[in-house]
Design a protein around this motif. Structure first.
Motif, PDB file in Angstrom:
ATOM      1  N   ARG A 133      -4.071  -1.198  -2.917  1.00  9.21           N
ATOM      2  CA  ARG A 133      -4.748   0.045  -2.529  1.00  9.21           C
ATOM      3  C   ARG A 133      -4.989   0.073  -1.024  1.00  9.21           C
ATOM      4  O   ARG A 133      -4.765   1.080  -0.359  1.00  9.21           O
ATOM      5  CB  ARG A 133      -6.086   0.168  -3.249  1.00  9.21           C
ATOM      6  N   LEU A 134      -5.486  -1.039  -0.483  1.00 11.23           N
ATOM      7  CA  LEU A 134      -5.788  -1.094   0.946  1.00 11.23           C
ATOM      8  C   LEU A 134      -4.527  -0.943   1.785  1.00 11.23           C
ATOM      9  O   LEU A 134      -4.525  -0.238   2.797  1.00 11.23           O
ATOM     10  CB  LEU A 134      -6.498  -2.410   1.268  1.00 11.23           C
ATOM     11  N   ASP A 138      -5.107   3.837   0.144  1.00  7.55           N
ATOM     12  CA  ASP A 138      -5.611   4.565  -1.021  1.00  7.55           C
ATOM     13  C   ASP A 138      -7.068   4.174  -1.259  1.00  7.55           C
ATOM     14  O   ASP A 138      -7.380   2.996  -1.417  1.00  7.55           O
ATOM     15  CB  ASP A 138      -4.755   4.207  -2.235  1.00  7.55           C
ATOM     16  N   SER A 139      -7.957   5.153  -1.279  1.00  5.77           N
ATOM     17  CA  SER A 139      -9.376   4.862  -1.449  1.00  5.77           C
ATOM     18  C   SER A 139      -9.812   4.759  -2.910  1.00  5.77           C
ATOM     19  O   SER A 139     -10.980   4.517  -3.195  1.00  5.77           O
ATOM     20  CB  SER A 139     -10.220   5.940  -0.761  1.00  5.77           C
ATOM     21  N   ARG A 187     -17.157  -2.667   3.631  1.00 10.35           N
ATOM     22  CA  ARG A 187     -17.122  -1.373   2.936  1.00 10.35           C
ATOM     23  C   ARG A 187     -15.775  -1.121   2.282  1.00 10.35           C
ATOM     24  O   ARG A 187     -15.501  -0.024   1.803  1.00 10.35           O
ATOM     25  CB  ARG A 187     -17.474  -0.244   3.907  1.00 10.35           C
ATOM     26  N   GLU A 189     -12.748  -1.355   3.845  1.00 13.14           N
ATOM     27  CA  GLU A 189     -11.689  -0.909   4.734  1.00 13.14           C
ATOM     28  C   GLU A 189     -10.809  -2.090   5.108  1.00 13.14           C
ATOM     29  O   GLU A 189     -11.258  -3.224   5.167  1.00 13.14           O
ATOM     30  CB  GLU A 189     -12.271  -0.257   5.995  1.00 13.14           C
TER      31      GLU A 189
END
Length: 202
Positions: A133-134, A138-139, A187, A189
């Motif tokens: 995802r990272l 993609d959040s 967080r 990111e």
């Protein structure tokens, strides 16, 4: 507040099993409530605390195995158990055999060994998904939904978009470790200033 954080919504119960994937399920905090959950979660938190922030090299599971002093050859067994870990998923014989080898390596049929095995199994696919995802920007949460039993007895799917690591008493105890292994900030990111890891396919 999401339903995964409400006391009336419980995790699906699992039956006691003498061996295999079923034994791990029946001995970890993920699938129990009450005093057993509190005791087993404390054990899992101690396992994670002892792991600390291991070097990120190879796959996340390889990094965890090294940090726990376990043989790297167990990675395939962790992957096999992880694929059959959820109670609604069928368990093939090879997954049961993998679970027995993993438990033996972790110390035998004790809650402490189950905490070690459970940490590996629960981190495996979820951390790889987090990395993917990272890297894609993609959040969406790495695990999109979890299952709970509503007060009326219905099994429901809980959307984790607002709480990617869960909430309440069943929140993931390994959030900081997962973010570290994924090379992410607090967080979630992507931290491009730190060396990430190269995920290895299952």
């Amino acid at each position: 507040m999401c339903s995964s954080d409400l006391p009336a919504f419980t995790v699906p119960a699992v039956p006691d099993q003498p061996a295999g994937v079923g034994w791990i399920r029946s001995m970890v905090p993920r699938f129990c409530e009450g005093e057993a959950h509190a005791r087993r979660r404390a054990l899992a938190e101690r396992v994670i605390a002892r792991i600390g922030c291991p070097p990120r090299s190879g796959s996340p599971t390889a990094a965890l195995l090294a940090a726990m002093g376990l043989p790297p050859g167990l990675e395939d067994d962790v992957a096999a158990v992880a694929a059959a870990y959820q109670p609604h998923v069928p368990v093939p014989p090879e997954a049961d055999a993998a679970a027995d080898r993993l438990v033996a390596a972790c110390g035998g049929r004790t809650e402490k060994a189950a905490a070690r095995a459970g940490a590996l199994v629960q981190a495996h696919a979820a951390t790889l998904a987090l990395i993917a995802r990272l890297e894609a920007g993609d959040s969406a949460p790495p695990v999109p939904v979890t299952r709970r039993i509503a007060p009326d007895g219905r099994e429901i799917l809980v959307d984790l978009a607002a709480a990617p690591f869960g909430a309440g008493r069943h929140a993931c105890p390994g959030q900081a470790l997962a973010l570290h292994l994924a090379g992410a900030g607090p967080r979630g990111e992507r931290d491009t200033g730190r060396r990430g890891i190269e995920p290895v396919p299952d």
